[in-house]
Design a protein around this motif. Structure first.
Motif, mmCIF file in Angstrom:
data_model
loop_
_atom_site.group_PDB
_atom_site.id
_atom_site.type_symbol
_atom_site.label_atom_id
_atom_site.label_comp_id
_atom_site.label_asym_id
_atom_site.label_seq_id
_atom_site.Cartn_x
_atom_site.Cartn_y
_atom_site.Cartn_z
ATOM 1 N N THR A 54 0.812 -1.205 0.000
ATOM 2 C CA THR A 54 0.000 0.000 0.000
ATOM 3 C C THR A 54 0.852 1.264 0.000
ATOM 4 O OG1 THR A 54 -0.195 -0.190 2.425
ATOM 5 C CG2 THR A 54 -2.028 -1.025 1.084
ATOM 6 N N TRP A 55 0.483 2.194 -0.881
ATOM 7 C CA TRP A 55 1.086 3.519 -0.968
ATOM 8 C C TRP A 55 -0.042 4.550 -0.867
ATOM 9 C CZ3 TRP A 55 6.201 5.153 -1.727
ATOM 10 C CH2 TRP A 55 7.141 4.120 -1.905
ATOM 11 N N PHE A 56 0.231 5.620 -0.150
ATOM 12 C CA PHE A 56 -0.791 6.636 0.065
ATOM 13 C C PHE A 56 -0.234 8.025 -0.248
ATOM 14 C CE2 PHE A 56 -1.491 3.173 3.119
ATOM 15 C CZ PHE A 56 -2.751 2.752 2.720
ATOM 16 N N TRP A 57 -1.140 9.008 -0.229
ATOM 17 C CA TRP A 57 -0.744 10.401 -0.378
ATOM 18 C C TRP A 57 -1.036 11.119 0.932
ATOM 19 C CZ3 TRP A 57 2.143 13.466 -3.184
ATOM 20 C CH2 TRP A 57 1.998 14.853 -3.054
ATOM 21 N N SER A 58 -0.008 11.729 1.507
ATOM 22 C CA SER A 58 -0.165 12.459 2.761
ATOM 23 C C SER A 58 -0.660 13.874 2.473
ATOM 24 C CB SER A 58 1.166 12.514 3.524
ATOM 25 O OG SER A 58 1.057 13.375 4.629
ATOM 26 N N ARG A 59 -1.817 14.204 2.991
ATOM 27 C CA ARG A 59 -2.366 15.544 2.780
ATOM 28 C C ARG A 59 -1.605 16.588 3.596
ATOM 29 N NH1 ARG A 59 -8.409 14.765 4.440
ATOM 30 N NH2 ARG A 59 -7.317 13.593 6.072
ATOM 31 N N SER A 60 -1.090 16.206 4.750
ATOM 32 C CA SER A 60 -0.372 17.162 5.607
ATOM 33 C C SER A 60 1.050 17.415 5.122
ATOM 34 C CB SER A 60 -0.341 16.661 7.047
ATOM 35 O OG SER A 60 0.300 15.393 7.125
ATOM 36 N N ARG A 61 1.720 16.346 4.656
ATOM 37 C CA ARG A 61 3.120 16.494 4.221
ATOM 38 C C ARG A 61 3.248 16.677 2.719
ATOM 39 N NH1 ARG A 61 5.594 11.602 5.179
ATOM 40 N NH2 ARG A 61 3.659 10.577 5.801
ATOM 41 N N GLU A 69 7.088 1.504 5.697
ATOM 42 C CA GLU A 69 8.420 1.712 5.114
ATOM 43 C C GLU A 69 9.488 1.859 6.191
ATOM 44 O OE1 GLU A 69 10.349 4.267 1.437
ATOM 45 O OE2 GLU A 69 8.613 5.072 2.514
ATOM 46 N N SER A 70 9.167 2.547 7.277
ATOM 47 C CA SER A 70 10.138 2.723 8.357
ATOM 48 C C SER A 70 9.914 1.753 9.514
ATOM 49 C CB SER A 70 10.092 4.163 8.883
ATOM 50 O OG SER A 70 8.779 4.493 9.325
ATOM 51 N N SER A 71 8.658 1.405 9.788
ATOM 52 C CA SER A 71 8.344 0.542 10.931
ATOM 53 C C SER A 71 8.451 -0.943 10.615
ATOM 54 C CB SER A 71 6.929 0.835 11.431
ATOM 55 O OG SER A 71 5.963 0.445 10.460
ATOM 56 N N GLY A 72 8.350 -1.285 9.337
ATOM 57 C CA GLY A 72 8.319 -2.693 8.957
ATOM 58 C C GLY A 72 6.928 -3.293 8.989
ATOM 59 N N HIS A 73 5.931 -2.491 9.403
ATOM 60 C CA HIS A 73 4.558 -2.971 9.492
ATOM 61 C C HIS A 73 3.850 -2.805 8.144
ATOM 62 C CE1 HIS A 73 4.601 -2.183 14.142
ATOM 63 N NE2 HIS A 73 5.583 -2.965 13.726
ATOM 64 N N THR A 74 4.333 -3.536 7.178
ATOM 65 C CA THR A 74 3.857 -3.392 5.801
ATOM 66 C C THR A 74 2.516 -4.077 5.590
ATOM 67 O OG1 THR A 74 5.131 -5.351 5.184
ATOM 68 C CG2 THR A 74 6.173 -3.199 4.863
ATOM 69 N N ASN A 96 1.325 -7.037 8.193
ATOM 70 C CA ASN A 96 2.522 -7.464 8.909
ATOM 71 C C ASN A 96 2.733 -6.524 10.090
ATOM 72 O OD1 ASN A 96 3.293 -9.590 7.052
ATOM 73 N ND2 ASN A 96 3.806 -7.968 5.619
ATOM 74 N N GLY A 97 2.521 -7.019 11.292
ATOM 75 C CA GLY A 97 2.606 -6.150 12.458
ATOM 76 C C GLY A 97 1.300 -5.444 12.694
ATOM 77 N N VAL A 98 1.389 -4.225 13.197
ATOM 78 C CA VAL A 98 0.185 -3.464 13.542
ATOM 79 C C VAL A 98 -0.059 -2.382 12.497
ATOM 80 C CG1 VAL A 98 0.498 -3.927 15.989
ATOM 81 C CG2 VAL A 98 1.465 -1.847 15.016
ATOM 82 N N ALA A 99 -1.309 -1.971 12.376
ATOM 83 C CA ALA A 99 -1.657 -0.969 11.368
ATOM 84 C C ALA A 99 -1.567 0.457 11.892
ATOM 85 C CB ALA A 99 -3.063 -1.228 10.835
#
Length: 221
Positions: A54-61, A69-74, A96-99
């Motif tokens: 999953t890839w998203f668009w951040s409205r704030s950033r 990508e950084s947490s490993g919770h893909t 994988n992991g928590v959401a």
């Protein structure tokens, strides 16, 4: 096809808002639990379809971001649906992991109202998923003093012996009709079963799928 239904043959035909965004609801493919909601634009949806994550668009950033990508919770994408108005996505994933960034399995953990909830009811799917992730982390990092690490390092024989011990203790608790002891021993048995599955790189979802297929077969017979 009714006036509200829309047949989409290309992602560009989906109904995006004035900012070019479309809401995406993310659902656990095994447990069917709703995990989170975020926004995609056409490019992030395309990246999701192409990469299988999953890839998203951040409205704030104002930038793209890949879940985990950084947490490993893909999130491994299994299927992508759109609704009857073609303005909302439903994406079923292997989590994988928590959401949630708070450490909860799902972002929807704040209760506003609930009816007919019985004392002792717990979010079973969430607990099992979180426990599986903890066991997986222990397997990968092997922290000193970890019970899970010691079990895994003991190999198949140690795991099998421990699992057998827990199964026997559960049976004994059943025969003694001690409800509290049966609960404790069942928890021990389930925990060691999860460790065994993880030692073979088997996801709990595969077991749930097997149960689901048996349920379907029983319904058809």
């Amino acid at each position: 096809m009714s006036s509200k239904e829309k047949e989409v043959t290309d992602i560009g035909q989906l109904k995006y808002d004035q900012d070019g965004l479309i809401p995406a609801i993310i659902q656990d493919v095994h447990t069917r639990e709703v995990l989170m909601m975020a926004y995609m634009n056409r490019d992030s949806l395309q990246k999701t379809l192409e990469t299988g994550n999953t890839w998203f668009w951040s409205r704030s950033r104002q930038c793209y971001w890949q879940k985990g990508e950084s947490s490993g919770h893909t999130q491994e994408v299994q299927s992508v649906y759109y609704d009857c108005d073609a303005d909302t996505l439903l994406i079923k994933v292997v989590q994988n992991g928590v959401a949630c960034h708070t450490g909860n399995y799902t972002c929807f953990f704040n209760l506003l109202q609930e009816k007919d909830k019985q004392e002792g009811d717990y979010p079973v799917n969430q607990i099992l998923s979180e426990l599986t992730w903890i066991i997986r982390e222990r397997k990968e990092k092997r922290p000193e003093g970890s019970y899970v690490s010691s079990l895994l390092e003991g190999g198949k024989k140690k795991l099998a012996r421990k699992l057998g011990e827990e199964a026997l203790e559960t049976v004994l608790a059943l025969e003694e009709e001690d409800d509290e002891e049966l609960i404790r021993e069942s928890a021990d048995l389930l925990f060691h079963l999860l460790v065994m599955l993880e030692s073979r790189d088997m996801d709990l979802g595969r077991v749930l799928q097997e149960l689901a297929s048996r349920r379907s077969a029983a319904g058809e017979s």
